[in-house]
Scaffold this motif. Structure first.
Motif, PDB file in Angstrom:
ATOM      1  N   CYS A 142      13.446   3.930  -8.410  1.00  0.00           N
ATOM      2  CA  CYS A 142      13.085   5.325  -8.667  1.00  0.00           C
ATOM      3  C   CYS A 142      13.965   5.872  -9.790  1.00  0.00           C
ATOM      4  N   PHE A 143      13.341   6.607 -10.721  1.00  0.00           N
ATOM      5  CA  PHE A 143      14.049   7.186 -11.868  1.00  0.00           C
ATOM      6  C   PHE A 143      13.746   8.677 -11.957  1.00  0.00           C
ATOM      7  N   ALA A 144      14.741   9.458 -12.336  1.00  0.00           N
ATOM      8  CA  ALA A 144      14.540  10.883 -12.586  1.00  0.00           C
ATOM      9  C   ALA A 144      14.081  11.062 -14.024  1.00  0.00           C
ATOM     10  N   TRP A 204      11.192  12.881  -9.694  1.00  0.00           N
ATOM     11  CA  TRP A 204      11.399  11.447  -9.540  1.00  0.00           C
ATOM     12  C   TRP A 204      10.080  10.697  -9.664  1.00  0.00           C
ATOM     13  N   ARG A 205      10.148   9.543 -10.321  1.00  0.00           N
ATOM     14  CA  ARG A 205       8.988   8.684 -10.489  1.00  0.00           C
ATOM     15  C   ARG A 205       9.338   7.255 -10.086  1.00  0.00           C
ATOM     16  N   LYS A 218       5.776  10.165  -4.543  1.00  0.00           N
ATOM     17  CA  LYS A 218       6.132  11.035  -3.414  1.00  0.00           C
ATOM     18  C   LYS A 218       7.218  10.395  -2.558  1.00  0.00           C
ATOM     19  N   HIS A 219       7.146   9.083  -2.401  1.00  0.00           N
ATOM     20  CA  HIS A 219       8.165   8.371  -1.625  1.00  0.00           C
ATOM     21  C   HIS A 219       9.525   8.506  -2.289  1.00  0.00           C
ATOM     22  N   CYS A 220       9.564   8.314  -3.607  1.00  0.00           N
ATOM     23  CA  CYS A 220      10.824   8.485  -4.351  1.00  0.00           C
ATOM     24  C   CYS A 220      11.341   9.907  -4.209  1.00  0.00           C
ATOM     25  N   ASP A 230       0.872  -1.182   0.000  1.00  0.00           N
ATOM     26  CA  ASP A 230       0.000   0.000   0.000  1.00  0.00           C
ATOM     27  C   ASP A 230       0.905   1.227   0.000  1.00  0.00           C
ATOM     28  N   LEU A 231       1.088   1.779  -1.183  1.00  0.00           N
ATOM     29  CA  LEU A 231       1.982   2.925  -1.354  1.00  0.00           C
ATOM     30  C   LEU A 231       1.218   4.239  -1.466  1.00  0.00           C
ATOM     31  N   GLY A 232      -0.098   4.156  -1.262  1.00  0.00           N
ATOM     32  CA  GLY A 232      -0.915   5.330  -1.511  1.00  0.00           C
ATOM     33  C   GLY A 232      -1.131   5.528  -2.998  1.00  0.00           C
ATOM     34  N   GLY A 233      -1.200   4.389  -3.720  1.00  0.00           N
ATOM     35  CA  GLY A 233      -1.333   4.473  -5.171  1.00  0.00           C
ATOM     36  C   GLY A 233      -0.019   4.873  -5.812  1.00  0.00           C
ATOM     37  N   ILE A 234      -0.044   5.031  -7.105  1.00  0.00           N
ATOM     38  CA  ILE A 234       1.181   5.369  -7.824  1.00  0.00           C
ATOM     39  C   ILE A 234       1.652   6.783  -7.488  1.00  0.00           C
ATOM     40  N   VAL A 235       0.722   7.658  -7.142  1.00  0.00           N
ATOM     41  CA  VAL A 235       1.080   9.020  -6.739  1.00  0.00           C
ATOM     42  C   VAL A 235       1.848   8.991  -5.420  1.00  0.00           C
TER      43      VAL A 235
END
Length: 228
Positions: free
Chosen positions: A224-226, A75-76, A59-61, A50-55
Motif C-alpha cells: 500500500c502506498f500513500a 492510500w492505494r 479500501k483495504h489499504c 478476490d479483493l473486490g477488484g482494485i477498488v
C-alpha cells in the motif's frame, strides 16, 4: 564533610548531555523520512485474491492505514489490472503517487517512481506492515513473502492478450486463474533477478484461493502506498 569533585568525573558529567543529544540526533536522522507512506498489509482481504477488484483493494489499504492512525492520507494498493472483461488496463506504477515513501519507522524505501522500480530500499527489514512490524519471509514459518501485484518488473500491467495474471482482475478466489506476486524480503530459491524481485517474481499455483496463495508462500498481502 563534602568531597571535591575531581576533574575527570566533572568532565564526564559535562560531556554526558552532549553525548545524549548526539545519540538522539543520530536516531532521528536514521528515520527522518517523514510520515508513513508505504506498508505491507498485516492481513489479506480474507478471500484469497478476490479483493473486490482494485477498488476493494484500495479500501483495504485505507482501512488498515486508518486503524494505524494514518487515515488522513489517500492510500492505494500497488496492483495492476489487465484490459479484460470490461476492465481497463491499469499500471500499478501510475496509481501510487510520486513519492517519496517512508515506512512506519520513517525509513525512506523509495524516493520516486523510478527509484521504486530500480535500486529501491525495499527488503525484509524495511517492508514493514502498517503497525511497524516485520512481515514473515522465506526464512520464517509461515512464509508470507508473496505479495500480490499482477505486475511486470517495471510496474506495468500484462497485456490483455496474455494469460490471466491478476486472478480475474482481483475478483477470483477459486481454483481458476493465477496472480503474479513479488517477494518483499527479496529472497527466493535462487539469486536470479526474478527470484528476488519485490514486485514480479512468479505466478501463484493452484488458483486464487487463500489456500492456493499460502501454498506458494503468501497470504493475500498487498503493498500500500500513500498518493499524497
Amino acid at each position: 564533610m563534602s568531597r571535591r569533585m575531581t576533574w575527570p568525573r566533572l568532565a564526564v558529567l559535562i560531556g554526558l548531555p552532549v553525548a545524549i543529544t548526539a545519540c538522539t540526533a543520530v536516531q532521528q536522522s536514521a528515520g527522518s523520512g517523514g510520515p508513513m507512506g508505504f506498508f505491507v498489509t498485516s492481513v489479506g482481504a480474507g478471500k484469497g485474491a478476490d479483493l473486490g477488484g482494485i477498488v476493494g483493494a484500495d479500501k483495504h489499504c485505507q482501512s488498515l492505514a486508518t486503524a494505524a492512525g494514518a487515515g488522513g492520507r489517500t492510500w492505494r494498493a500497488y496492483l495492476s489490472t489487465q484490459g479484460k472483461d470490461g476492465v481497463p488496463t491499469v499500471n500499478a506504477r501510475d496509481r501510487i503517487g510520486s513519492g517519496p515513501w517512508s515506512n512506519a519507522k520513517g525509513v525512506v524505501v523509495a524516493r520516486d517512481v523510478n527509484h521504486l522500480h530500480g535500486a529501491n530500499d525495499i527488503n525484509k527489514q524495511t517492508a514493514l506492515n502498517e503497525k511497524g512490524l516485520p512481515v514473515e519471509g522465506r526464512s520464517d514459518t509461515p512464509n508470507r513473502h508473496d505479495i500480490l501485484t499482477g505486475s511486470r518488473a517495471d510496474g506495468t500491467a500484462f497485456s490483455p492478450n496474455d494469460t490471466d495474471m491478476t486472478c480475474g482482475n482481483w475478483t477470483r478466489s477459486s481454483t481458476e486463474g493465477v496472480a503474479v506476486v513479488g517477494h518483499h524480503d527479496r529472497a527466493g530459491p535462487t539469486t536470479d533477478p526474478w527470484a528476488v524481485s519485490w514486485n514480479s517474481s512468479h505466478q501463484t499455483r493452484g488458483g486464487c484461493s487463500q489456500q492456493a496463495l499460502r501454498g506458494t508462500g503468501g497470504d493475500g498481502l498487498l503493498y500500500c502506498f500513500a498518493v499524497n
